[in-house]
Write an enzyme that holds these catalytic residues in place. Structure first.
Site, mmCIF file in Angstrom:
data_model
loop_
_atom_site.group_PDB
_atom_site.id
_atom_site.type_symbol
_atom_site.label_atom_id
_atom_site.label_comp_id
_atom_site.label_asym_id
_atom_site.label_seq_id
_atom_site.Cartn_x
_atom_site.Cartn_y
_atom_site.Cartn_z
ATOM 1 N N ASP A 100 0.857 -1.180 0.000
ATOM 2 C CA ASP A 100 0.000 0.000 0.000
ATOM 3 C C ASP A 100 0.896 1.234 0.000
ATOM 4 O O ASP A 100 1.969 1.240 0.616
ATOM 5 C CB ASP A 100 -0.914 0.032 1.218
ATOM 6 C CG ASP A 100 -1.910 1.187 1.145
ATOM 7 O OD1 ASP A 100 -2.917 1.032 0.440
ATOM 8 O OD2 ASP A 100 -1.656 2.222 1.772
ATOM 9 N N GLU A 148 1.105 5.661 0.214
ATOM 10 C CA GLU A 148 0.527 6.985 0.411
ATOM 11 C C GLU A 148 1.296 7.937 -0.486
ATOM 12 O O GLU A 148 2.516 7.804 -0.647
ATOM 13 C CB GLU A 148 0.628 7.409 1.876
ATOM 14 C CG GLU A 148 -0.056 6.468 2.859
ATOM 15 C CD GLU A 148 -1.539 6.284 2.595
ATOM 16 O OE1 GLU A 148 -2.162 7.199 2.016
ATOM 17 O OE2 GLU A 148 -2.085 5.220 2.960
ATOM 18 N N HIS A 163 -5.507 4.760 6.478
ATOM 19 C CA HIS A 163 -4.829 5.615 5.502
ATOM 20 C C HIS A 163 -3.352 5.789 5.846
ATOM 21 O O HIS A 163 -2.750 6.823 5.504
ATOM 22 C CB HIS A 163 -5.512 6.981 5.367
ATOM 23 C CG HIS A 163 -6.876 6.894 4.747
ATOM 24 N ND1 HIS A 163 -7.081 6.524 3.446
ATOM 25 C CD2 HIS A 163 -8.105 7.116 5.285
ATOM 26 C CE1 HIS A 163 -8.370 6.531 3.180
ATOM 27 N NE2 HIS A 163 -9.028 6.883 4.279
ATOM 28 N N ASP A 167 -2.819 -0.202 6.312
ATOM 29 C CA ASP A 167 -3.714 -0.544 5.210
ATOM 30 C C ASP A 167 -3.269 -1.837 4.525
ATOM 31 O O ASP A 167 -4.105 -2.632 4.073
ATOM 32 C CB ASP A 167 -3.766 0.594 4.188
ATOM 33 C CG ASP A 167 -4.570 1.782 4.703
ATOM 34 O OD1 ASP A 167 -4.951 1.760 5.895
ATOM 35 O OD2 ASP A 167 -4.793 2.728 3.933
#
Length: 597
Positions: free
Chosen positions: A31, A33, A172, A177
């Site tokens: 994952d 960001e 998040h 995540d």
């Protein structure tokens, strides 16, 4: 962590030995960001990844990343990651190699994988790092495939985590995540296991939508071996619908009953099929040859007609006092081909006639006829001369030159073409030079194709071996361009006794132009009046030639050495490649002679 992927008995998992069972598949769930949604304009701020296999966590990877720019307030509000937090973090150039090492050899998984993979690929391009050819699984697509909209109106990660009882809830932040995505992945895999999906290939094939009728026919592939060969789909009246080849029969045929098969005609064919027959072959060459022969025997309606060997065209000299070119299906002694279309053969005949003096008029001339035609300069025949009738003695060199060109005894017409190109170029007639350059390159390639195939087709017997990649050997016995026998020797098995057995059981081949009992003697070569391929299928000889050209092939023994003619087109291939490069590069007029000199 509990194991959400139960390990069924070995018998259930052995559906395809080459497929990786899901409990043995290593997944790296990742994952990211980021500072925004554009891989080109935005950067990664955090990477989190979890490596799992068989329901067990093998390791985790987590780090903040300095994106080299300020993080927008809207992103800070969602992720909680501020510019100050990533100020001292490593740049992506330092992070990416470590992540790729962590994920090496694993299936990459992400929720909305298209987004994450786009950013990772952009980062790899930015770092001038090759992106690995890894399998990618998207849990959004898998959820949409497994869960109905009534059960899962939303496939957002948070919604799925709550619905499927994940032990970790997304926040998040990348690692959190990724952990939540692991739980979602395991829950979805547990559900598809009840539908007969037990391997990685089956899982990837399961993602596209497939009709229940198409999926129900998977049983047609259940008893096929995981071996190379040819498969035949049969219809309700036992007719052959489609023929194909496979390195792994079971895996290839099974794909027709999954979402990986998107061709409309093939779906129609599968809906009609009631049985799949197969022929196990020693290696890919045997499978390809058997496919060609079966296509001719059965003419299945769902195979492309372009595969049929009988569709080839040949350019040949007519048998008359004043020979000319004719386009035929069955080649004679002096023939050039094969061509896919009649027009291609005819166009090449016009080019060659122009530089050999062969007549292009279509009238059949008798031996004693006084036939006059205008010269080529005024739109007439290359053999014509103003005010002078054709004479057999004067015309004979033209047909002799064509025969020598085809056989590789002379390349004078090619040199004539190159001289004409140079003349046009020096006169600054660059368009005429370019047209002739392209025509000459076509002639060179057509001649080389025929001469290369004929070089194999004239050999009475050629025994060749190719490494099988596992320490063993693949063998082929080739007689007059046809595959007469094939077999393998596994690692550690003495190869020569195997070779002798294959030779003893090989088919007897009778080449065109040879008759009588001596054809059994493969030490004899066919007579010189035989057609170029000695009656063999052009497609079969081409398959054999490509197989012989593979790296690692060795000649075990042969009755005749392989060789192409001394003045054949092979010596002009370098020029033809330059000509093709000149077309691609669109050279300037000034650089034309430098490119083709």
């Amino acid at each position: 962590m509990s194991d959400p992927v139960p390990r069924p008995a070995v018998q259930q998992l052995a559906f395809d030995e080459l497929d990786t069972p899901l409990y043995d598949t290593t997944f790296v769930v990742v994952d990211l960001e980021t500072t925004g949604t554009s891989p080109a304009a935005d950067g990664i701020t955090e990477i989190g990844a979890v490596k799992v296999r068989g329901g067990e966590v093998l390791g985790e990877f987590a780090t903040l990343v300095n994106p080299g720019r300020a993080i927008p307030p809207a992103i800070v509000h969602v992720t909680g990651i501020t510019t100050a937090m990533v100020y001292a973090a490593p740049r992506i150039e330092a992070v990416l190699p470590g992540f790729l090492e962590f994920a090496a050899g694993a299936v990459l998984v992400a929720h909305n994988a298209r987004f994450d993979m786009a950013f990772l690929r952009a980062a790899a391009a930015q770092c001038d790092t090759a992106w690995p050819a890894a399998q990618v699984l998207c849990t959004v697509k898998l959820a949409r495939r497994v869960l109905g909209r009534d059960e899962a109106p939303s496939v957002r990660l948070g919604s799925l985590a709550r619905l499927l009882g994940a032990t970790t809830q997304p926040t998040h932040r990348a690692l959190q995540d990724a952990r939540a995505t692991v739980d979602v992945l395991h829950a979805l895999i547990a559900r598809v296991g009840n539908q007969g999906v037990h391997s990685l290939t089956e899982l990837l094939d399961y993602l596209p939508d497939v009709t229940p009728r198409q999926r129900s026919k998977r049983v047609l592939a259940a008893d096929l071996p995981a071996a190379p060969g040819v498969y035949l789909f049969r219809g309700p009246s036992d007719e052959v619908l489609y023929i194909g080849t496979a390195v792994n029969l079971r895996r290839r045929v099974r794909n027709y009953f999954t979402g990986s098969e998107t061709r409309g005609r093939m779906k129609e064919m599968v809906s009609l099929a009631i049985r799949v027959d197969h022929v196990v072959c020693a290696h890919a060459l045997e499978a390809g040859v058997r496919e060609l022969r079966l296509l001719v025997a059965h003419t299945p309606p769902y195979n492309r007609r372009s595969k049929f060997p009988k569709r080839a065209w040949w350019l040949t000299l007519t048998d008359e006092p004043f020979p000319r070119f004719s386009v035929v299906r069955e080649p004679g002694r002096d023939a050039l081909g094969p061509f896919n279309s009649r027009n291609d053969a005819a166009d090449l005949g016009v080019i060659i006639a122009e530089f050999t003096g062969l007549r292009t008029c279509t009238a059949r001339l008798s031996r004693n006829a006084a036939h006059e035609c205008p010269p080529a300069l005024v739109g007439g025949c290359p053999a014509g001369s103003e005010g002078k009738p054709l004479d057999m003695a004067q015309y004979a060199p033209a047909s002799a030159l064509v025969r020598a060109l085809f056989a590789g005894r002379s390349d004078a017409p090619i040199r004539f073409m190159l001289d004409r190109i140079e003349t046009h170029s020096r006169a600054e007639h660059f368009e005429a030079a370019a047209r002739l350059r392209d025509r000459a390159a076509r002639v060179v390639r057509a001649l080389r194709r025929t001469q290369r195939l004929a070089a194999v087709a004239r050999i009475a017997e050629l025994i060749a071996a190719h490494p099988d990649g596992d320490g063993g050997w693949e063998f082929a016995v080739i007689r007059y361009g046809r595959l007469a026998g094939s077999g393998t020797a596994q690692r550690g098995v003495p190869p020569m006794p195997i070779v002798e057995q294959i030779v003893a059981a090989a088919e007897t081949v009778v080449p065109a132009g040879v008759a009588g009992p001596h054809v059994q003697d493969h030490a004899r070569s066919p007579v010189e009046n035989a057609p170029p391929l000695r009656g063999a299928s052009p497609e079969e000889v081409a398959l054999v030639v490509r197989w012989l050209a593979r790296p690692g092939v060795r000649i075990v023994r042969t009755t005749d050495g392989y060789h192409e003619p001394l003045f054949g087109a092979a010596r002009w291939l370098g020029w033809a490649e330059l000509a093709d490069a000149a077309v691609s590069a669109q050279p300037t007029e000034e650089g034309y002679l430098d490119r083709l000199g």
